[in-house]
Design a protein around this motif. Structure first.
Motif, PDB file in Angstrom:
ATOM      1  N   GLY A  20      34.305  38.183 -10.823  1.00  0.00           N
ATOM      2  CA  GLY A  20      33.395  36.935 -10.889  1.00  0.00           C
ATOM      3  C   GLY A  20      33.525  36.177 -12.061  1.00  0.00           C
ATOM      4  N   ASP A  21      34.102  36.260 -13.149  1.00  0.00           N
ATOM      5  CA  ASP A  21      34.123  35.478 -14.047  1.00  0.00           C
ATOM      6  C   ASP A  21      35.542  34.571 -14.012  1.00  0.00           C
ATOM      7  N   THR A  22      35.363  33.230 -14.140  1.00  0.00           N
ATOM      8  CA  THR A  22      36.582  32.589 -14.093  1.00  0.00           C
ATOM      9  C   THR A  22      36.838  32.484 -15.779  1.00  0.00           C
ATOM     10  N   LEU A  23      37.979  32.766 -15.972  1.00  0.00           N
ATOM     11  CA  LEU A  23      38.676  32.773 -17.417  1.00  0.00           C
ATOM     12  C   LEU A  23      40.139  32.394 -17.381  1.00  0.00           C
ATOM     13  N   THR A  24      40.595  31.592 -18.554  1.00  0.00           N
ATOM     14  CA  THR A  24      41.701  30.990 -18.724  1.00  0.00           C
ATOM     15  C   THR A  24      42.725  32.020 -19.475  1.00  0.00           C
ATOM     16  N   TYR A  25      43.797  32.303 -18.687  1.00  0.00           N
ATOM     17  CA  TYR A  25      44.619  33.004 -19.426  1.00  0.00           C
ATOM     18  C   TYR A  25      46.195  32.401 -19.703  1.00  0.00           C
ATOM     19  N   ARG A  26      46.979  33.155 -20.543  1.00  0.00           N
ATOM     20  CA  ARG A  26      48.218  32.777 -20.524  1.00  0.00           C
ATOM     21  C   ARG A  26      48.915  33.799 -19.585  1.00  0.00           C
ATOM     22  N   VAL A  27      49.662  33.493 -18.787  1.00  0.00           N
ATOM     23  CA  VAL A  27      50.167  34.575 -17.766  1.00  0.00           C
ATOM     24  C   VAL A  27      51.473  34.551 -17.564  1.00  0.00           C
ATOM     25  N   LEU A  28      52.391  35.700 -17.555  1.00  0.00           N
ATOM     26  CA  LEU A  28      53.452  35.731 -17.189  1.00  0.00           C
ATOM     27  C   LEU A  28      53.714  36.420 -15.882  1.00  0.00           C
ATOM     28  N   SER A  29      54.541  35.616 -15.156  1.00  0.00           N
ATOM     29  CA  SER A  29      54.715  35.940 -13.671  1.00  0.00           C
ATOM     30  C   SER A  29      56.112  36.689 -13.653  1.00  0.00           C
ATOM     31  N   HIS A  30      56.219  37.834 -12.837  1.00  0.00           N
ATOM     32  CA  HIS A  30      57.649  38.408 -12.866  1.00  0.00           C
ATOM     33  C   HIS A  30      57.578  39.071 -11.514  1.00  0.00           C
ATOM     34  N   VAL A  31      58.603  38.604 -10.835  1.00  0.00           N
ATOM     35  CA  VAL A  31      58.774  39.374  -9.493  1.00  0.00           C
ATOM     36  C   VAL A  31      59.812  40.405  -9.489  1.00  0.00           C
ATOM     37  N   LEU A  32      59.149  41.787  -9.101  1.00  0.00           N
ATOM     38  CA  LEU A  32      60.217  42.783  -9.137  1.00  0.00           C
ATOM     39  C   LEU A  32      60.314  43.714  -7.621  1.00  0.00           C
ATOM     40  N   THR A  33      61.237  44.143  -7.476  1.00  0.00           N
ATOM     41  CA  THR A  33      61.191  44.715  -6.064  1.00  0.00           C
ATOM     42  C   THR A  33      61.460  46.054  -6.354  1.00  0.00           C
ATOM     43  N   ASP A  34      60.659  46.721  -5.529  1.00  0.00           N
ATOM     44  CA  ASP A  34      60.716  48.116  -5.348  1.00  0.00           C
ATOM     45  C   ASP A  34      60.789  48.484  -3.879  1.00  0.00           C
ATOM     46  N   GLY A  59      48.211  54.056  -3.105  1.00  0.00           N
ATOM     47  CA  GLY A  59      48.042  53.830  -1.733  1.00  0.00           C
ATOM     48  C   GLY A  59      47.259  52.300  -1.166  1.00  0.00           C
ATOM     49  N   GLU A  60      47.084  51.699  -2.379  1.00  0.00           N
ATOM     50  CA  GLU A  60      46.320  50.477  -2.273  1.00  0.00           C
ATOM     51  C   GLU A  60      47.683  49.412  -2.168  1.00  0.00           C
ATOM     52  N   GLU A  61      47.080  48.222  -1.796  1.00  0.00           N
ATOM     53  CA  GLU A  61      48.070  46.932  -1.690  1.00  0.00           C
ATOM     54  C   GLU A  61      48.392  46.460  -2.875  1.00  0.00           C
ATOM     55  N   ASN A  62      47.560  46.409  -3.809  1.00  0.00           N
ATOM     56  CA  ASN A  62      47.605  45.948  -5.119  1.00  0.00           C
ATOM     57  C   ASN A  62      47.093  46.953  -6.130  1.00  0.00           C
ATOM     58  N   TYR A  63      47.445  46.504  -7.433  1.00  0.00           N
ATOM     59  CA  TYR A  63      47.079  47.128  -8.582  1.00  0.00           C
ATOM     60  C   TYR A  63      46.509  46.172  -9.711  1.00  0.00           C
ATOM     61  N   GLY A  64      45.424  46.449 -10.318  1.00  0.00           N
ATOM     62  CA  GLY A  64      44.770  45.635 -11.442  1.00  0.00           C
ATOM     63  C   GLY A  64      44.349  46.583 -12.438  1.00  0.00           C
ATOM     64  N   SER A  65      44.587  45.964 -13.658  1.00  0.00           N
ATOM     65  CA  SER A  65      43.964  46.693 -14.975  1.00  0.00           C
ATOM     66  C   SER A  65      43.840  45.538 -15.849  1.00  0.00           C
ATOM     67  N   TYR A  66      42.529  45.768 -16.578  1.00  0.00           N
ATOM     68  CA  TYR A  66      42.135  44.906 -17.846  1.00  0.00           C
ATOM     69  C   TYR A  66      41.411  45.554 -18.885  1.00  0.00           C
ATOM     70  N   THR A  67      41.387  45.141 -20.078  1.00  0.00           N
ATOM     71  CA  THR A  67      40.812  45.655 -21.126  1.00  0.00           C
ATOM     72  C   THR A  67      39.365  45.461 -21.017  1.00  0.00           C
ATOM     73  N   MET A  68      38.514  46.080 -21.714  1.00  0.00           N
ATOM     74  CA  MET A  68      37.155  46.048 -21.437  1.00  0.00           C
ATOM     75  C   MET A  68      36.515  44.843 -21.581  1.00  0.00           C
ATOM     76  N   LEU A  69      36.920  43.996 -22.565  1.00  0.00           N
ATOM     77  CA  LEU A  69      36.423  42.460 -22.640  1.00  0.00           C
ATOM     78  C   LEU A  69      36.938  41.283 -21.963  1.00  0.00           C
ATOM     79  N   LYS A  70      37.995  41.946 -20.964  1.00  0.00           N
ATOM     80  CA  LYS A  70      38.832  41.106 -20.136  1.00  0.00           C
ATOM     81  C   LYS A  70      39.811  40.344 -21.027  1.00  0.00           C
ATOM     82  N   GLU A  71      40.250  40.780 -22.067  1.00  0.00           N
ATOM     83  CA  GLU A  71      41.045  39.854 -23.042  1.00  0.00           C
ATOM     84  C   GLU A  71      42.444  39.917 -22.454  1.00  0.00           C
ATOM     85  N   GLU A  72      42.808  41.141 -21.760  1.00  0.00           N
ATOM     86  CA  GLU A  72      44.170  41.077 -21.187  1.00  0.00           C
ATOM     87  C   GLU A  72      44.181  41.755 -19.786  1.00  0.00           C
ATOM     88  N   TYR A  73      45.022  41.496 -19.249  1.00  0.00           N
ATOM     89  CA  TYR A  73      45.006  42.167 -17.915  1.00  0.00           C
ATOM     90  C   TYR A  73      46.368  42.432 -17.517  1.00  0.00           C
TER      91      TYR A  73
END
Lengths: 223, 422
Positions: free
Chosen positions: B87-101, B49-63
């Motif tokens: 609240g933490d600004t962290l540098t990530y290597r990010v893969l962005s993918h657009v999907l349609t549902d 029901g939310e607009e978006n979803y986010g999940s990350y590991t405990m030490l914020k290593e992956e999200y």
């Protein structure tokens, strides 16, 4: 005493003859066969043998000669001078061995030494001035007092005595005393040092005017 | 070597590059897994029901995040970007993918913290370095073993033909076993060279021996003639003086011939080496012969030699002559009131005898030639014809004795004899 000189170099043989005939009667042979016939006909006290003969091996001749004349004293004279020759020669019964070139004085003193040893000539005391020299015991006496000379000093004195009345050069004297070593100091005064010592030691007892200095040449015992 | 250094320098970049490549691959795999899960469960199972979803590991290593996206369809991108997570600004290597549902476009992002990516860089680099180092060592070892194996015949040639040979080369050399043509050629050439040297040496020796013998006879004749003449001329001083001069010259000739004969006999192996020699007694008996010469120049002589030392397998007469010549020179070339010292040293495999004098010494330009035959010495009043040291050297070589000189012009010289002790 009678000497046979076997030497193919005639000039050499005649010089030996000239020198030795003052004290010995000499015969000459210039080949091996001549030597054998002389040995057959005569009895010699000394045979002076040159190993390099034209007609025969010197060492073989020595063997034959010793059969013919066993009592003679043999002295080998050779220009070959090889160590084996020397050993072989002495093995075959030679009494002495003198490599060429040798001094006639040296030859004579070797002959004298052999004569003393081989023919058991009892040396009496040889008088020189007021002194007496015993060559056997190597002592010098003034009346009953024995005068101590060093070994070299005695060698020098006895050599000069053996060749008395003959001028001896420093080289000849030096060669006799230090025969084996190539000593090239002709101007060295080591002989003079010894003579000075002999004069000093003897003149404490009596005059040594018989020991003369020959200007430019060397020394002479005049008696 | 340059290649190795270049590799070591480039290594960090290489490792980092590999780490990033691997990470990108990992991100793509994660994306595939996420898409598969979404396809199975439907996207709403995550959005709840939310607009978006986010999940990350405990030490914020992956999200992983899902957000609604604009209409624009963009291809997959992988980039290093900054993200704010809690609240933490962290540098990530990010893969962005657009999907349609259900006609709704979503932006899927799979990110991994860059710090985690490079955490394996250092250990990786280290391992790579170790491997590299190991490889280098193994290569060098293999090279060495291989070259040694290949060059073995060369070593044999050098040791048998050059190092362990003593002149003159008497024994016939057997050919070195090798299948390499070049080595065979080298070996043959060396053998040929040595045969030539030997032949030349033999000829020279033969000549010396023959010439000396042939000279002896005429010299004898001359000597005897002069001796007789000297007596005949006794009352005449002048002619006698001339004869004496001739005798001196003849004597010099005689000594030269004698010395040459001696050298050639030594080189002919005519002297057995069976004597035991005590250096102390030897020096004492030589000095007995030479003592009178010390007086001439008022020389001070001292010998400090060990009383027990005995040397074996020598020819006494030759060793006597050797030491005699050296001592004789020490006297001859000394100054008035000078001194001569003879001492010894016992080294592990060597007995060393040292004769030191305070004489005229030897100049640096002369020191290399003093053992040569007929070296002329002309210093002040002393003149020699230069065979004494040549004889000394021949005797030393004959007994494997090493003979060395240390000298200073005007100060003196030291002759050192090294006797091998075996």
């Amino acid at each position: 005493m009678k000497v046979l000189i076997i030497e193919d170099e005639r000039a050499m043989a005649s010089e030996m003859d000239t020198f030795l005939k003052k004290a010995y009667r000499c015969d000459l042979a210039v080949t091996g066969s001549q030597a054998i016939s002389k040995l057959d006909d005569n009895t010699y006290d000394f045979v002076l043998l040159d190993l390099g003969l034209p007609d025969m091996d010197g060492l073989q001749l020595l063997q034959q000669a010793r059969k013919i004349c066993p009592d003679a004293a043999y002295i080998i004279l050779t220009a070959r001078g090889q160590l084996e020759d020397r050993i072989k020669g002495l093995d075959l019964g030679a009494d002495d061995y003198l490599p060429k070139p040798f001094s006639l004085l040296e030859l004579q003193s070797r002959m004298q030494a052999i004569a003393r040893r081989k023919f058991a000539l009892q040396d009496i005391l040889i008088p020189v001035g007021d002194f007496n020299v015993d060559l056997q015991k190597r002592n010098v006496y003034f009346e009953q007092t024995e005068i101590t000379l060093s070994r070299k000093e005695f060698d020098l004195l006895s050599y000069m005595l053996l060749h008395k009345n003959r001028p001896l050069t420093r080289t000849q004297l030096g060669e006799h005393i230090w025969s084996n070593f190539a000593d090239d100091d002709y101007d060295s005064n080591y002989i003079d040092v010894h003579i000075k010592n002999i004069r000093r030691k003897l003149s404490a007892y009596a005059a040594v005017d018989w020991l003369q200095t020959i200007r430019h040449v060397g020394y002479k015992i005049k008696i | 070597m340059a290649v190795v250094i270049l590799f070591v320098l480039v290594l960090p970049f290489l490792v980092e590059d590999i780490a990033y490549k691997y990470n990108d691959f990992y991100l793509r795999e994660q994306k595939k897994k996420v898409l598969q899960v979404i396809r199975q469960n439907g996207i709403d199972a995550y959005l709840q029901g939310e607009e978006n979803y986010g999940s990350y590991t405990m030490l914020k290593e992956e999200y992983i995040s899902l957000e609604p996206a604009g209409k624009v369809m963009i291809p997959d991108t992988i980039a290093t970007v900054q993200r704010v997570v809690e609240g933490d600004t962290l540098t990530y290597r990010v893969l962005s993918h657009v999907l349609t549902d259900h006609q709704r476009p979503f932006m899927l992002e799979v990110g991994k913290k860059t710090a985690t990516i490079s955490q394996y860089n250092r250990p990786l680099q280290r391992v790579a370095l170790y491997v590299l180092g190991g490889l280098i060592i193994i290569t060098i070892l293999i090279d060495l073993i291989f070259t040694r194996l290949l060059l073995k015949p060369l070593g044999v040639i050098i040791s048998t033909r050059l190092l362990n040979r003593r002149f003159p080369f008497r024994e016939q050399a057997s050919p070195v076993k090798t299948s390499t043509t070049d080595f065979k050629y080298l070996d043959d050439s060396l053998v040929e060279l040595m045969t030539k040297i030997n032949e030349a040496f033999e000829k020279e020796r033969e000549f010396t021996t023959n010439a000396s013998h042939e000279l002896m006879t005429p010299v004898s004749i001359l000597q005897t003639k002069m001796e007789n003449l000297l007596v005949d001329l006794e009352p005449y001083e002048e002619p006698q003086k001339k004869i004496l001069g001739m005798m001196k010259t003849l004597n010099r000739l005689k000594k030269i011939v004698h010395s040459l004969l001696l050298i050639s006999r030594i080189e002919n192996d005519q002297f057995p080496k069976n004597d035991d020699v005590s250096p102390r007694l030897l020096v004492a008996s030589i000095m007995e012969e030479l003592e009178h010469r010390l007086e001439e120049k008022q020389l001070h002589f001292s010998a400090r030699l060990s009383p027990e030392q005995v040397l074996h397998h020598l020819n006494y007469d030759l060793i006597f002559q050797l030491v005699y010549n050296l001592l004789h020179n020490a006297i001859k070339y000394n100054r008035n009131n000078g001194s001569i010292i003879v001492n010894d040293e016992l080294l592990p495999a060597t007995y060393r005898l040292i004769i030191t004098d305070t004489g005229i010494g030897i100049g640096p330009q002369e020191i290399d030639t003093i053992f040569h035959r007929f070296r002329k010495v002309q210093k002040g009043t002393v003149e020699g014809y230069g065979l004494g040291l040549s004889i000394a050297r021949t005797i030393a070589q004959y007994h494997n004795i090493q003979i060395n000189v240390e000298a200073m012009e005007g100060k003196g010289s030291a002759f050192i004899l090294n006797f091998p002790l075996n």
